[in-house]
Design an enzyme around this catalytic site. Structure first.
Site, PDB file in Angstrom:
ATOM      1  CG  ASP A 130      -1.907  -1.199   1.160  1.00 36.13           C
ATOM      2  OD1 ASP A 130      -3.115  -0.968   1.022  1.00 36.13           O
ATOM      3  OD2 ASP A 130      -1.453  -2.354   1.245  1.00 36.13           O
ATOM      4  CG  ASP A 169      -3.986  -1.117  -2.595  1.00 37.37           C
ATOM      5  OD1 ASP A 169      -4.519  -1.572  -3.634  1.00 37.37           O
ATOM      6  OD2 ASP A 169      -4.617  -0.957  -1.532  1.00 37.37           O
ATOM      7  CE1 TYR A 177      -4.509   3.596  -1.183  1.00 35.83           C
ATOM      8  CE2 TYR A 177      -2.314   2.824  -1.739  1.00 35.83           C
ATOM      9  CZ  TYR A 177      -3.450   2.755  -0.954  1.00 35.83           C
ATOM     10  OH  TYR A 177      -3.525   1.838   0.062  1.00 35.83           O
ATOM     11  CG  ASN A 202      -8.388  -2.321  -2.522  1.00 30.67           C
ATOM     12  OD1 ASN A 202      -7.343  -2.692  -1.985  1.00 30.67           O
ATOM     13  ND2 ASN A 202      -9.038  -1.233  -2.149  1.00 30.67           N
ATOM     14  CG  HIS A 241      -9.747  -3.495   4.973  1.00 29.35           C
ATOM     15  ND1 HIS A 241     -10.601  -2.974   4.021  1.00 29.35           N
ATOM     16  CD2 HIS A 241      -8.702  -2.629   5.064  1.00 29.35           C
ATOM     17  CE1 HIS A 241     -10.079  -1.845   3.551  1.00 29.35           C
ATOM     18  NE2 HIS A 241      -8.941  -1.621   4.164  1.00 29.35           N
ATOM     19  CB  VAL A 292      -5.001  -4.233   7.344  1.00 31.63           C
ATOM     20  CG1 VAL A 292      -5.137  -3.558   8.705  1.00 31.63           C
ATOM     21  CG2 VAL A 292      -6.203  -5.137   7.088  1.00 31.63           C
ATOM     22  CG  HIS A 293      -4.090   1.478   5.161  1.00 31.33           C
ATOM     23  ND1 HIS A 293      -4.914   2.486   4.718  1.00 31.33           N
ATOM     24  CD2 HIS A 293      -3.910   0.650   4.095  1.00 31.33           C
ATOM     25  CE1 HIS A 293      -5.218   2.271   3.446  1.00 31.33           C
ATOM     26  NE2 HIS A 293      -4.621   1.166   3.053  1.00 31.33           N
TER      27      HIS A 293
END
Length: 440
Positions: free
Chosen positions: A157, A184, A187, A217, A311, A341-342
Site C-alpha cells: 500500500d 496498491d 493509488y 483493490n 477490513h 490493512v494500513h
C-alpha cells in the site's frame, strides 16, 4: 510539456469526479466497518522536469527467469524500444530490442510504454544501461545473488505521499536485493496521470533493484458500463514474468531467486477451486524443487489473518483463505505477506485459525505510505495467534540467511530515524518439528 501537465482541465475534472466516485464505491463495497485514522501526509505529484519528449521516464526493472531482467520505461513520443547495457559506465557491449504499447482510459492516453528483456546476466553484478538509442540518461542496477544470503525489502500500500517518500528513503538506505510489493501501488484510483507521477516517484529505486509486485483493490479501476476492463493501467505498466511460471495472467505468477520460491497471488481475480488461479497454484506448488529453493514465500493483498477492526469480513480474505489455505499448508509455505490493512501485524505460525508449528507465519505490511492514513484500532483482547501489532508507516526486511534460517525486521518510519520495532528469527519448521513434512 509532461504527461501530467498535458492533461486538459476537462480531463482533470472528470478524473477528480471518478476518484471521488471510486473511493466512495471502494469504501462502501470494501468494508462496512469504520475506523479512525490519523491525518495522512499530502499526496506528492511528480511532474516532468528538464526531460525531452523522447527521454525515458518511470524506469523500473523486474526479473525474468534467473538470469534476465525486464526494463520498462515510458516516453512521451515514439522511440525505439532498445536497451544498451554493459558492466562499465558509458560502455555498452550489449543491446536488446523489445516491444512498445500504450493504452487509453476514458479521456486519457498513455505515453509509449516500452518493455525490453535483457540478458543473460551474471548474478550479484552491477550493470549500466541506457533506454532508447538517443537517450543520454544512464541507469544502473544490481542483479540478485544466485544463492544465500538474499535480502528482500517488503512494503505494501505504497501510494505517493510524504509518508511514501519517507518509506522510500529508508528502503534506499538498506542493502536489499529485491523489493516485494503485495498490491496498491500508485493509488491512482482512475485518475491516470497519477500513475505517471508514481512512476517518476519510485524510479530512483525501481530502476536500481527489481520490483516484483502484485495487484490490490486500488488497481482494479473498473467502471461499470464505462470502462469494463479491470487492471488496464496495472497490466500495461507493470508487466511481471507470469508466462515463465506457466500462468496465463499477469495477476498471479511465481519466480525463483537465490534459494527462495516467491509466489504472487491475486486477491481480486477468481480463486475458487475451479478457477485458473487455483489450478495454477496447485501445479506450481507441486513443481517446487526444495533442494534448490528450500524457502517458499507467498504474497497476497487482502490478509487472511487480521485482528485490526479495518477490513473485517471481506470475501477476498474469507473465501480466498477457505479456498487456498490448505494448499499452502500442505506445501510447507514459510511466510505469507499481505497488505490492504494500513497497519503492521505479525502472527505466529498458524493454520485454520489456530497455532500450528507447521503453518506459515502471516505478516501484514499494508502501511507503506498510503493517502488514507493508518488503521489504528485493533480488536480487543488481542487474539493469541497475533504476536505483534502496531499502527505505523514503514517497511519490512526479510533476509534469508541460509536454507534453514531467516531474519525478519519491521522498520517503522514515523520517527526521525529508522526504528526497528519488531525483529524475529524464523527457522524452517522441518528443522524444529519432524512432523512438518511437505505433502504436495
Amino acid at each position: 510539456m509532461g504527461i501530467c501537465q498535458s492533461v486538459t482541465m476537462a480531463a482533470r475534472g472528470l478524473g477528480l469526479f471518478l476518484v471521488s466516485t471510486g473511493l466512495a464505491l471502494s469504501g462502501f463495497l470494501g468494508s462496512l466497518n469504520t475506523y479512525n485514522r490519523p491525518p495522512p501526509r499530502p499526496t506528492i505529484v511528480n511532474h516532468l522536469e528538464n526531460l525531452k519528449p523522447g527521454s525515458p521516464q518511470q524506469v523500473h526493472i523486474s526479473v525474468v527467469g534467473e538470469d534476465k531482467m525486464r526494463i520498462s520505461w515510458i516516453t512521451e513520443t515514439s522511440t525505439q524500444a532498445t536497451v544498451q547495457y554493459g558492466t562499465s559506465p558509458g560502455k555498452y557491449e550489449f543491446s536488446a530490442d523489445g516491444t512498445t504499447s500504450s493504452y487509453s482510459y476514458l479521456t486519457y492516453d498513455s505515453g509509449e510504454i516500452h518493455d525490453t528483456v535483457i540478458g543473460p546476466l551474471k548474478p550479484n553484478s552491477v550493470y549500466y544501461y541506457r533506454c532508447g538509442i538517443d537517450s543520454t540518461r544512464e541507469f544502473s542496477f544490481k542483479t540478485p545473488p544466485a544463492q544465500f544470503p538474499v535480502k528482500f525489502a517488503v512494503v505494501g500500500d505504497l501510494g505517493q505521499t510524504g509518508w511514501t517518500q519517507s518509506t522510500l528513503q529508508h528502503i534506499a538506505e538498506s542493502n536489499y536485493d529485491m523489493l516485494l510489493l503485495p498490491g496498491d501501488l500508485s493509488y491512482a484510483d482512475l485518475n491516470q496521470p497519477l500513475w505517471d507521477s508514481f512512476g517518476r516517484l519510485v524510479e530512483p529505486l525501481a530502476s536500481q533493484r527489481p520490483w516484483m509486485v502484485t495487484q490490490g483493490n486500488h488497481e482494479i479501476e473498473k467502471i461499470p458500463l464505462i470502462h469494463s476492463e479491470p487492471f488496464t493501467a496495472y497490466n500495461a505498466r507493470w508487466r511481471m514474468p507470469f508466462e515463465q511460471s506457466g500462468s496465463g495472467s499477469n495477476l498471479f505468477y511465481s519466480f525463483n531467486v537465490a534459494g527462495v520460491h516467491v509466489i504472487m497471488l491475486g486477491s481480486y481475480t477468481d480463486f475458487d477451486p475451479k478457477s485458473a488461479q487455483f489450478k495454477w497454484l496447485e501445479a506450481d506448488l507441486r513443481k517446487i524443487d526444495r533442494n534448490k529453493t528450500p524457502w517458499t514465500v507467498v504474497l497476497i493483498h487482502a490478509p487472511w489473518y487480521n485482528s485490526n477492526t479495518a477490513h473485517q469480513g471481506e470475501k477476498e480474505s474469507i473465501y480466498m483463505k477457505a479456498s487456498m489455505e490448505g494448499l499452502l499448508y500442505r506445501a510447507g509455505v514459510d511466510v505469507v505477506f499481505a497488505g490492504h490493512v494500513h497497519a503492521y501485524e505479525r502472527f505466529t505460525r498458524v493454520y485454520n485459525g489456530k497455532t500450528d508449528n507447521c503453518g506459515p507465519v502471516h505478516i501484514t505490511i499494508g502501511d507503506g505510505g498510503n493517502r488514507e492514513g493508518l488503521a489504528s484500532k485493533y480488536i480487543d483482547p488481542k487474539p493469541d495467534i497475533s504476536i505483534f501489532r502496531e499502527a505505523s508507516f514503514g517497511h519490512g526486511q526479510f533476509e534469508v540467511v541460509n536454507a534453514t534460517h531467516a531474519l525478519w525486521t519491521w522498520h517503522r518510519n514515523d520517527d526521525d530515524s529508522v526504528v526497528s520495532s519488531d525483529s524475529v528469527w524464523f527457522k524452517k519448521p522441518s528443522i524444529s518439528d519432524p512432523a512438518c513434512k511437505v505433502k504436495t
